[in-house]
Design a protein around this motif. Structure first.
Motif, PDB file in Angstrom:
ATOM      1  N   ASN A 122     -17.889  -7.754   3.272  1.00  0.00           N
ATOM      2  CA  ASN A 122     -17.978  -7.622   1.815  1.00  0.00           C
ATOM      3  C   ASN A 122     -18.510  -6.245   1.426  1.00  0.00           C
ATOM      4  O   ASN A 122     -19.267  -6.110   0.459  1.00  0.00           O
ATOM      5  N   GLU A 123     -18.138  -5.231   2.196  1.00  0.00           N
ATOM      6  CA  GLU A 123     -18.602  -3.879   1.906  1.00  0.00           C
ATOM      7  C   GLU A 123     -17.998  -3.379   0.600  1.00  0.00           C
ATOM      8  O   GLU A 123     -16.898  -3.771   0.215  1.00  0.00           O
ATOM      9  N   ARG A 124     -18.731  -2.479  -0.055  1.00  0.00           N
ATOM     10  CA  ARG A 124     -18.301  -1.960  -1.337  1.00  0.00           C
ATOM     11  C   ARG A 124     -18.529  -0.449  -1.395  1.00  0.00           C
ATOM     12  O   ARG A 124     -19.392   0.104  -0.712  1.00  0.00           O
TER      13      ARG A 124
ATOM     14  N   CYS B 230     -12.314  -3.399   0.825  1.00  0.00           N
ATOM     15  CA  CYS B 230     -11.054  -4.032   1.228  1.00  0.00           C
ATOM     16  C   CYS B 230     -10.099  -4.107   0.046  1.00  0.00           C
ATOM     17  O   CYS B 230     -10.491  -4.495  -1.057  1.00  0.00           O
ATOM     18  N   ASP B 231      -8.855  -3.751   0.284  1.00  0.00           N
ATOM     19  CA  ASP B 231      -7.835  -3.947  -0.740  1.00  0.00           C
ATOM     20  C   ASP B 231      -7.570  -5.432  -0.922  1.00  0.00           C
ATOM     21  O   ASP B 231      -7.647  -6.208   0.033  1.00  0.00           O
TER      22      ASP B 231
ATOM     23  N   CYS C  21      -9.190  -8.634   5.398  1.00  0.00           N
ATOM     24  CA  CYS C  21     -10.185  -7.946   6.228  1.00  0.00           C
ATOM     25  C   CYS C  21     -11.527  -8.596   6.004  1.00  0.00           C
ATOM     26  O   CYS C  21     -11.845  -9.049   4.905  1.00  0.00           O
TER      27      CYS C  21
ATOM     28  N   ASN D 203      -5.092  -7.208   1.550  1.00  0.00           N
ATOM     29  CA  ASN D 203      -5.335  -7.131   2.984  1.00  0.00           C
ATOM     30  C   ASN D 203      -6.393  -8.152   3.386  1.00  0.00           C
ATOM     31  O   ASN D 203      -7.407  -8.292   2.713  1.00  0.00           O
TER      32      ASN D 203
ATOM     33  N   SER E 199       0.816  -1.217   0.000  1.00  0.00           N
ATOM     34  CA  SER E 199       0.000   0.000   0.000  1.00  0.00           C
ATOM     35  C   SER E 199       0.846   1.262   0.000  1.00  0.00           C
ATOM     36  O   SER E 199       0.344   2.353  -0.304  1.00  0.00           O
TER      37      SER E 199
ATOM     38  N   ARG F 135     -14.972  -9.318  13.476  1.00  0.00           N
ATOM     39  CA  ARG F 135     -13.821  -9.897  14.143  1.00  0.00           C
ATOM     40  C   ARG F 135     -13.997  -9.911  15.659  1.00  0.00           C
ATOM     41  O   ARG F 135     -14.480  -8.943  16.252  1.00  0.00           O
TER      42      ARG F 135
END
Length: 333
Positions: free
Chosen positions: A161-163, A152-153, A158, A156, A81, A234
């Motif tokens: 599943n957000e967009r 999420c990159d 993480c 990474n 990054s 998490r």
């Protein structure tokens, strides 16, 4: 910008030889899946990491995703990054981008029109993913999205599943949003069998919404849900929601940790069970580490009579709100 997206898609369809050479086979290993970088503005491409303006060999138009090239510098994603220059696969072969020259987002862009029903009180607007929000927000409403990219990159680990979604507005043109509470997000999965409701659950129009105060709570019962929605974060238990049929239509009920996080394949029975050895009342089945009320046949009612509402899952049986496990005999009613 949307016209450029459509123009780009049409150009790719009209130039099959170009797309055939856009992603050469990896040279450092087999079946290596390199992630993408999406350019949100125009970028100049260069033949080397020097990226000298006098050596430019072409340009990439905005709003397209290109695969990162596989080379020695990009064989690991540790500290990726922080890279300012990356190599990508193009129709000219591997070429270099200077990320300082424009806006970008690691990940692959999906061009797809869809309607989003925003439920949160305010949704912030962004000129590009990851930048500071503008001074403008959206109230709950329906918006038309034309493209999206994962938050999420790709390098990474993480959860979620957000967009990011690119939407059209009538007053600011095309803007990006990152909604966390919208109706289309809550697509449930089928449920096997039935679940038990303990009679204290509030009903919701959508998961994580405010409870419907004008609708009565459900009485204790065993029901067959229409769907199940689970959100995993998490280091905390999952949030489990069930969509069920009510007299006022489809509603969502939340199964919290105190009630088993969703015990499924429950069956209602009419059965008389007489306990012959000491046993424990537990709040949920199978959780051995929880503290229960220890009981014996001499100090508590030790049987459930036929006609009482009892549910059983495998060898666990109990009234609504508590379960027991121990040795006993039963007579089917």
């Amino acid at each position: 910008m949307y016209i450029r997206l459509l123009t780009l898609m049409a150009a790719l369809l009209l130039m099959p030889t170009l797309s055939a050479h856009a992603e050469p086979a990896p040279t450092l290993g087999e079946e290596v899946h390199q992630p993408f970088v999406t350019v949100l503005s125009d970028f100049t491409i260069y033949p080397s990491a020097e990226t000298k303006p006098s050596e430019a060999i072409g340009a990439l138009g905005s709003m397209q995703s290109v695969r990162l090239a596989l080379n020695e510098d990009q064989s690991t994603w540790i500290g990726f990054s922080n890279k300012q220059k990356v190599a990508v696969e193009t129709w000219l072969g591997p070429a270099w981008l200077n990320l300082k020259e424009g806006s970008y987002k690691f990940g692959k862009l999906t061009v797809q029109e869809q309607t989003l029903t925003l439920l949160q009180e305010q949704t912030e607007l962004y000129q590009n993913p990851g930048t500071s929000p503008t001074a403008f927000t959206l109230a709950p409403q329906q918006v038309q999205a034309i493209a999206s990219i994962p938050v999420c990159d790709p390098y990474n680990a993480c959860g979620g599943n957000e967009r990011w979604y690119l939407i059209r507005t009538s007053w600011l043109g095309e803007q990006w949003i990152r909604p966390y509470h919208f109706a289309e997000r809550y697509v449930g999965t089928p449920v096997e069998g039935m679940i038990a409701l303990n009679g204290t659950m509030e009903l919701y129009q959508y998961p994580f919404d405010k409870p419907l105060s004008d609708e009565p709570k459900l009485v204790p019962q065993v029901v067959k849900p229409k769907a199940k929605y689970t959100q995993q974060a998490r280091m905390v238990p999952p949030s489990v929601w069930y969509q069920i049929e009510t007299p006022k239509g489809l509603r969502w009920a939340h199964q919290d940790q105190a009630y088993g996080l969703g015990m499924e394949r429950v069956e209602p029975v009419k059965q008389s069970i007489v306990m012959t050895t000491p046993f424990q009342f537990l709040q949920t089945p199978f959780f051995r580490q929880q503290r229960g009320h220890r009981a014996t046949p001499s100090n508590t009612a030790s049987s459930w009579q036929a006609g009482q509402l009892v549910f059983c899952a495998d060898r666990w049986c109990g009234e609504m709100g508590k379960s027991f496990h121990g040795s006993g005999t039963s007579d089917d009613g």
